[in-house]
Design an enzyme around this catalytic site. Structure first.
Site, PDB file in Angstrom:
ATOM      1  N   ASP A 381       0.870  -1.176   0.000  1.00 54.65           N
ATOM      2  CA  ASP A 381       0.000   0.000   0.000  1.00 54.65           C
ATOM      3  C   ASP A 381       0.910   1.230   0.000  1.00 54.65           C
ATOM      4  O   ASP A 381       2.105   1.120   0.265  1.00 54.65           O
ATOM      5  CB  ASP A 381      -0.855  -0.064   1.273  1.00 54.65           C
ATOM      6  CG  ASP A 381      -1.745   1.151   1.417  1.00 54.65           C
ATOM      7  OD1 ASP A 381      -2.294   1.594   0.407  1.00 54.65           O
ATOM      8  OD2 ASP A 381      -1.868   1.664   2.541  1.00 54.65           O
ATOM      9  N   LYS A 382       0.366   2.401  -0.270  1.00 51.53           N
ATOM     10  CA  LYS A 382       1.186   3.616  -0.251  1.00 51.53           C
ATOM     11  C   LYS A 382       0.992   4.410   1.046  1.00 51.53           C
ATOM     12  O   LYS A 382       1.903   4.544   1.858  1.00 51.53           O
ATOM     13  CB  LYS A 382       0.833   4.509  -1.450  1.00 51.53           C
ATOM     14  CG  LYS A 382       1.621   5.826  -1.479  1.00 51.53           C
ATOM     15  CD  LYS A 382       1.144   6.749  -2.573  1.00 51.53           C
ATOM     16  CE  LYS A 382      -0.159   7.401  -2.235  1.00 51.53           C
ATOM     17  NZ  LYS A 382      -0.062   8.436  -1.185  1.00 51.53           N
ATOM     18  N   GLU A 491      -3.006  20.914   0.925  1.00 56.62           N
ATOM     19  CA  GLU A 491      -3.432  22.300   1.125  1.00 56.62           C
ATOM     20  C   GLU A 491      -3.048  22.790   2.517  1.00 56.62           C
ATOM     21  O   GLU A 491      -2.614  23.923   2.689  1.00 56.62           O
ATOM     22  CB  GLU A 491      -4.944  22.407   0.922  1.00 56.62           C
ATOM     23  CG  GLU A 491      -5.395  22.092  -0.487  1.00 56.62           C
ATOM     24  CD  GLU A 491      -6.599  22.913  -0.905  1.00 56.62           C
ATOM     25  OE1 GLU A 491      -7.605  22.860  -0.187  1.00 56.62           O
ATOM     26  OE2 GLU A 491      -6.522  23.621  -1.928  1.00 56.62           O
ATOM     27  N   PHE A 533     -11.684  21.845  -6.718  1.00 56.41           N
ATOM     28  CA  PHE A 533     -10.849  20.863  -7.428  1.00 56.41           C
ATOM     29  C   PHE A 533     -11.693  19.639  -7.788  1.00 56.41           C
ATOM     30  O   PHE A 533     -12.471  19.161  -6.973  1.00 56.41           O
ATOM     31  CB  PHE A 533      -9.687  20.430  -6.520  1.00 56.41           C
ATOM     32  CG  PHE A 533      -8.829  19.358  -7.109  1.00 56.41           C
ATOM     33  CD1 PHE A 533      -7.721  19.688  -7.877  1.00 56.41           C
ATOM     34  CD2 PHE A 533      -9.111  18.007  -6.908  1.00 56.41           C
ATOM     35  CE1 PHE A 533      -6.922  18.695  -8.433  1.00 56.41           C
ATOM     36  CE2 PHE A 533      -8.315  17.017  -7.460  1.00 56.41           C
ATOM     37  CZ  PHE A 533      -7.220  17.372  -8.227  1.00 56.41           C
ATOM     38  N   ARG A 748      -6.088   4.348  -7.480  1.00 55.53           N
ATOM     39  CA  ARG A 748      -7.560   4.329  -7.377  1.00 55.53           C
ATOM     40  C   ARG A 748      -8.073   2.888  -7.322  1.00 55.53           C
ATOM     41  O   ARG A 748      -9.028   2.512  -7.992  1.00 55.53           O
ATOM     42  CB  ARG A 748      -8.221   5.047  -8.569  1.00 55.53           C
ATOM     43  CG  ARG A 748      -7.612   6.367  -8.957  1.00 55.53           C
ATOM     44  CD  ARG A 748      -7.993   7.535  -8.084  1.00 55.53           C
ATOM     45  NE  ARG A 748      -9.403   7.751  -7.938  1.00 55.53           N
ATOM     46  CZ  ARG A 748      -9.937   8.428  -6.923  1.00 55.53           C
ATOM     47  NH1 ARG A 748      -9.155   8.897  -5.976  1.00 55.53           N
ATOM     48  NH2 ARG A 748     -11.215   8.621  -6.828  1.00 55.53           N
ATOM     49  N   ASP A 774      -1.454  -0.943   5.895  1.00 56.02           N
ATOM     50  CA  ASP A 774      -1.683  -0.462   7.260  1.00 56.02           C
ATOM     51  C   ASP A 774      -3.142  -0.122   7.528  1.00 56.02           C
ATOM     52  O   ASP A 774      -3.506   0.174   8.656  1.00 56.02           O
ATOM     53  CB  ASP A 774      -0.830   0.796   7.515  1.00 56.02           C
ATOM     54  CG  ASP A 774      -1.411   2.022   6.814  1.00 56.02           C
ATOM     55  OD1 ASP A 774      -1.513   3.080   7.431  1.00 56.02           O
ATOM     56  OD2 ASP A 774      -1.772   1.900   5.626  1.00 56.02           O
ATOM     57  N   ASN A 777      -8.580  -0.858   4.366  1.00 56.79           N
ATOM     58  CA  ASN A 777      -8.749  -1.151   2.938  1.00 56.79           C
ATOM     59  C   ASN A 777      -7.702  -2.136   2.410  1.00 56.79           C
ATOM     60  O   ASN A 777      -7.770  -2.576   1.272  1.00 56.79           O
ATOM     61  CB  ASN A 777      -8.700   0.140   2.121  1.00 56.79           C
ATOM     62  CG  ASN A 777      -7.385   0.868   2.279  1.00 56.79           C
ATOM     63  OD1 ASN A 777      -6.846   0.971   3.376  1.00 56.79           O
ATOM     64  ND2 ASN A 777      -6.840   1.347   1.200  1.00 56.79           N
TER      65      ASN A 777
END
Length: 1036
Positions: A381-382, A491, A533, A748, A774, A777
């Site tokens: 995972d990232k 942001e 956005f 995605r 971690d 998901n």
């Protein structure tokens, strides 16, 4: 997705549960607010359950899992056969005690793991929440929450069930949700309450109104929801449509305010649970290989028995003789093999837990440590695994000058100089000077910083800190009480940076923004328009009016690919964006355009008109906005880095050198995933990246696959939607191409897609996979992989609880695989082959003995001798092989190429197995023929000479096999020898004690032992001399 849900409504194993409970498929439901008793159907309990068994299925389940192996089933038949008098060969305990011991060890180990799993689940199910009732607010456990309950969830608390959002304490009437445990996305999601219930004076009024929610049946889709809210007791009745914006799914975390929701789905009907596959009992490849070898040994056992009967010319009741020979030679398949390997696994698990270099590592499944030594594909995972999910502002680029972290004080001094020259900055005095004279560097820096401070969706929120209360903090813009809330952590990083250099965002609502200058002066801006956005536009814009000058400015920031066509011509944008992207920074291009009052009024009129149109509304709105997005002034580039976990780059480098291919599967955006892949050096600097275009049908997928086929040594980046189309039409072709890539990034990705990719890799390549994650998901992927590793993240422990191994940091994975995985596999391979050798030796002696004595089915050793041989006399030295290692752990980490050797499965192969079989036959024959040649008068002397030689041979063979001596190994050797010598006193019915004391016995035993062992020592020396293994070159 909903289609899939109809086929499989409740995750992997629920259909069976529904059928056996006599319940129909889930259907749409009507849920009355605060009245769980008014239900139209039965709903599951709200419990999280990661256990494999329950109280009633535990014993049958464990026994079934044990006896489904040919190995164990064989021993059960063997033990049962001893109840038949014609087949009895010795005391019953010689067969039942070893089998009972094996089963007891297994049952205890499984019970311990199940109890641990139960305790972990209990911790999650016992979390306390507040529930609104007619008697006021009461505390309830998560497991006691029912459909229809009104639950209060505080900030930073996990949502306990799937709910509809009814009320929030936030003034702006919305709340932010952290969903990375559900979908892997780092952006916070904005959620809106039902407007009818948000308008009620207090939360307790929810119980006074007659209202209900009508919701669709539970399904697997986490991105969509269809339902309605109805209030019956108002005149006229209120009806509101509900969508995904009104939901709070379980496993998400409330990021702002306190919310009240009504529970819609619980237990196995939760979206997060339905996206998780059922935990399965994982069986290691090593265990399957050992099982295969035992089948070969069984074949040998049948052949030997048939040969013995054939040599008797099938005389008399030959079929009984076959069974007696099968029992007689049953030692060919060693029952102690399973015990030794299982106990070895416990030792490896203990070593992993006790390793001070990887503190906090937990082994949750002690049945598969050998798998860690043979991983070919690592799927990671990232967010939270490779990265910390903490954004840091790294670079401001103005075209002619760039500022990094080390030169931010220069930016600060420019800002200070602008605001201290006069109370008003020069930019506020009117545009005449700025247009005539080339802008000074200070004013360019100021323009860029002001744009970054204004162009965003961040809201500063003030909280009481014990000293200052909330209202006072808000009034005085108290720095210590302020936190920033936004949908995207990027942001927040930008706004925190502007604060650090002196321009602070102190206030914001729907229509205005307040900035504070370094001198404490408040600048007020009115928000005229916001263009949020979207994934399609890849940019966001804002039009603001400066209250002090009335100047109107349109600011915009976005990805370089879209902004390049919007800003005025320049010669540096593309090059610098490329440079920053190669450093792994997430680049945003910031631009502005000054508007006159007339230009803005004209735009607003057209914009309002477009928003009112019924046909092609979104297209018309986009066209109006695009009329502004031309010839904008390029202000700066910003570079933000999602900080990597400690030592991610060297760890990935180590894993690649060890022969593993690394795939990154993330729910995050394509740009973010690509940036992280570059930053973590998952994709090396020399490698090209092929970004797979978005495909929606078979034709597009075909063209794109052909384009990709022409690329060589190229990393692949693909989105979940394109992946789904490719797997639907061209599964084989896509997997073939992807497996050739040095690295693959899937962005995605839905949780079920991650598991699907793991499954396809296993099926297509036949190689072992390891999944690391971690979040909630990642659970499906972790449970599907041959080896699941959970990283204990900040966002709960769902992944680490469902994993086979749990680590605290990604960098620990290197040592877990290179050192512990490698050692576990090599030790188990040596141990299993040695145990087989030990059994084959005694079986060869039995075969020689029977053939010499006219093929009689008479046991050579009886009673305690046969049990003692594989337990008391040789068990400790043989088992001490689990402490052996060929190289030091530092060398294994330094040379990951050593790991690559294991991927071919050489430590345990048909070749090594055959070598050990030949050694066993040689040694067994030498000992038995030697004893027969050298014995003088009595049969008892044959037993004494052969058995003592056998024990000594085994002890010497252990010494020959060991590569690195440990003090416990020496203790084990001496202890076994002492036990044998001491026990001779009690073995007078099998061995002549007086004969043992004679010199004749000693020289005969010595000669036989030397003849059986010395040639092997000599062969080992020659092999080491002329064909040394790879690791020996490193140790010398």
């Amino acid at each position: 997705m909903v289609e899939g849900a109809k086929k499989r409504p409740c995750g992997a194993g629920c259909c069976e549960c529904l059928r056996c409970c006599g319940r129909r498929d889930p259907r749409p439901r009507t849920v009355w607010l605060g009245h769980p008793e008014k239900r139209d159907q039965r709903y599951p309990r709200n419990v999280i359950n990661n256990q494999k068994y329950n109280f009633f299925t535990f014993l049958p389940g464990v026994l079934f899992n044990q006896f489904k192996y040919f190995f164990n089933l064989y021993f059960l038949f063997l033990a049962c056969s001893q109840f038949v008098p014609e087949m009895r060969l010795g005391a019953l305990y010689t067969y039942w005690v070893p089998l009972g011991f094996v089963l007891a060890v297994t049952i205890i180990r499984e019970a311990v793991e199940e109890i641990r799993c139960y305790m972990r689940d209990k911790e999650v199910n016992s979390q306390i929440y507040s529930k609104l009732t007619a008697r006021g607010t009461v505390k309830v456990k998560s497991s006691s929450i029912q459909v229809g309950d009104l639950i209060i969830v505080e900030k930073n608390q996990r949502v306990p069930a799937d709910m509809i959002f009814l009320r929030t304490s936030e003034k702006n009437g919305s709340c932010f949700l952290r969903t990375d445990q559900l979908d892997g996305e780092t952006d916070w999601k904005l959620r809106l309450p039902v407007s009818c219930t948000q308008r009620l004076p207090t939360a307790s009024d929810l119980l006074q109104i007659r209202s209900y929610v009508y919701a669709e049946e539970p399904n697997i889709d986490i991105h969509n929801f269809v339902g309605t809210f109805t209030r019956e007791d108002s005149d006229p009745p209120v009806n509101e449509s509900l969508s995904i914006e009104n939901t709070l799914w379980a496993s998400t975390v409330i990021a702002s305010g306190t919310v009240v929701g009504v529970v819609l789905y619980t237990g196995r009907e939760l979206r997060s649970v339905m996206n998780t596959s059922n935990p399965r009992s994982k069986i290691g490849l090593f265990d399957l290989e050992v099982n295969c070898l035992t089948k070969i040994l069984f074949g040998a056992l049948v052949v030997v028995s048939l040969v013995m009967v054939a040599l008797q010319h099938f005389a008399g009741r030959w079929y009984l003789q076959i069974i007696r020979f099968l029992l007689l030679f049953s030692n060919i398949i060693p029952i102690s093999l399973r015990v030794n390997l299982d106990m070895g696994k416990i030792v490896y698990s203990w070593m992993i837990r006790k390793d001070s270099k990887i503190p906090g590592t937990v082994v949750r499944s002690s049945t598969i440590p050998e798998q860690l030594g043979r991983i070919s594909y690592l799927l990671t995972d990232k967010t939270g695994t490779l990265t910390q999910n903490e954004m840091v502002f790294k670079r401001l680029h103005l075209g002619t000058v760039a500022y990094g972290l080390d030169s931010m004080d220069e930016v600060q001094s420019h800002i200070f100089s602008i605001y201290t020259q006069s109370q008003e900055p020069p930019a506020l005095k009117g545009p005449t000077l700025a247009t005539k004279v080339r802008k000074t560097l200070s004013s360019r820096v100021h323009e860029a910083v002001k744009a970054i401070a204004l162009c965003h969706n961040v809201t500063p929120v003030y909280e009481s800190n014990g000293v200052t209360d909330q209202a006072e903090a808000e009034r005085h813009y108290e720095d210590s009480c302020r936190v920033y809330q936004a949908a995207s952590p990027d942001e927040v990083a930008l706004v925190q940076w502007t604060e650090s250099i002196g321009l602070t965002l102190v206030g914001r609502d729907q229509s205005s923004v307040q900035l504070r200058t370094p001198g404490g002066h408040i600048l007020n801006y009115t928000i005229l328009q916001i263009f949020p956005f979207t994934y399609e536009s890849k940019r966001m814009g804002i039009i603001v009016r400066d209250e002090s000058t009335g100047e109107i400015t349109f600011y915009m920031k976005g990805a370089d690919v879209v902004m390049a066509g919007i800003v005025q011509y320049n010669d540096w944008l593309e090059e610098e964006c490329g440079n920053m992207a190669r450093e792994g920074l997430r680049v945003l291009v910031v631009a502005k355009k000054s508007l006159t009052e007339e230009q803005y009024q004209d735009f607003e009129a057209r914009y309002v008109q477009a928003k009112l149109s019924v046909h092609d509304r979104s297209l018309k709105v986009a066209t109006v906005i695009e009329s502004l997005e031309m010839e904008m002034e390029l202000l700066c580039l910003t570079g933000v880095e999602d900080q990597l976990q400690a030592d991610v780059r060297p760890t990935l480098e180590t894993l690649r050198n060890a022969g593993m291919k690394v795939w990154m599967l993330t729910g995050d955006k394509l740009e973010t995933a690509t940036c992280t892949a570059k930053n973590a050096h998952l994709v090396t600097r020399t490698q090209d990246i092929h970004i797979f275009r978005l495909v929606t049908n078979r034709g597009e997928a075909h063209l794109e696959l052909n384009a990709f086929r022409r690329k060589h040594d190229c990393a692949l980046v693909i989105s979940g939607d394109s992946l789904e189309v490719c797997l639907k039409y061209y599964e084989y072709e896509f997997m073939e191409l992807a497996c050739q890539c040095p690295a693959v990034v899937c962005c995605r990705c839905a949780p079920t897609q991650k598991a699907q990719i793991v499954r396809l890799l296993q099926e297509r390549t036949g190689k072992l996979t390891c999944a690391v994650g971690d979040g909630g998901n990642d659970v499906s992927m972790i449970q599907e992989a041959d080896c699941g590793v959970g990283v204990e993240g900040k966002e709960g422990k769902q992944a680490s609880l469902a994993a086979d191994f749990s680590i605290t940091q990604f960098k620990h994975l290197g040592r877990l695989l290179m050192v512990h995985g490698r050692n576990s596999y090599k030790r188990s391979a040596a141990l299993s082959q040695f145990v087989i050798h030990r059994s084959l030796c005694i079986s060869t002696m039995q075969a020689v003995f029977s053939s010499v004595f006219y093929f009689a089915s008479v046991p050579l050793y009886q009673g305690f001798l046969i049990i003692g041989y594989s337990t008391l006399y040789t068990m400790f030295p043989v088992f001490s092989l689990v402490l052996d290692k060929d190289v030091k752990s530092e060398v294994a980490m330094l040379y990951p190429e050593l790991y690559k050797d294991l991927l071919k499965g050489r430590p345990l192969s048909y070749k090594t197995f055959l070598i050990w079989v030949l050694i066993s036959i040689y040694q067994g024959s030498i000992i038995m023929y030697g004893a027969l040649l050298l014995f003088e008068s009595e049969f008892v002397h044959i037993v004494a000479i052969s058995f003592t030689s056998l024990i000594l041979t085994e002890l010497l063979m252990v010494a020959l096999t060991i590569q690195t001596w440990h003090w416990l190994m020496i203790v084990a050797e001496l202890l076994s020898l002492s036990c044998y010598i001491a026990s001779l006193v009690f073995l007078h019915e099998f061995i002549d004690v007086y004969f043992i004391a004679t010199l004749s016995f000693l020289w005969k035993v010595t000669v036989i032992t030397l003849v059986s062992c010395l040639p092997l020592y000599f062969l080992k020396y020659l092999r080491r001399r002329f064909s040394p293994p790879s690791y020996s070159k490193l140790t010398s």
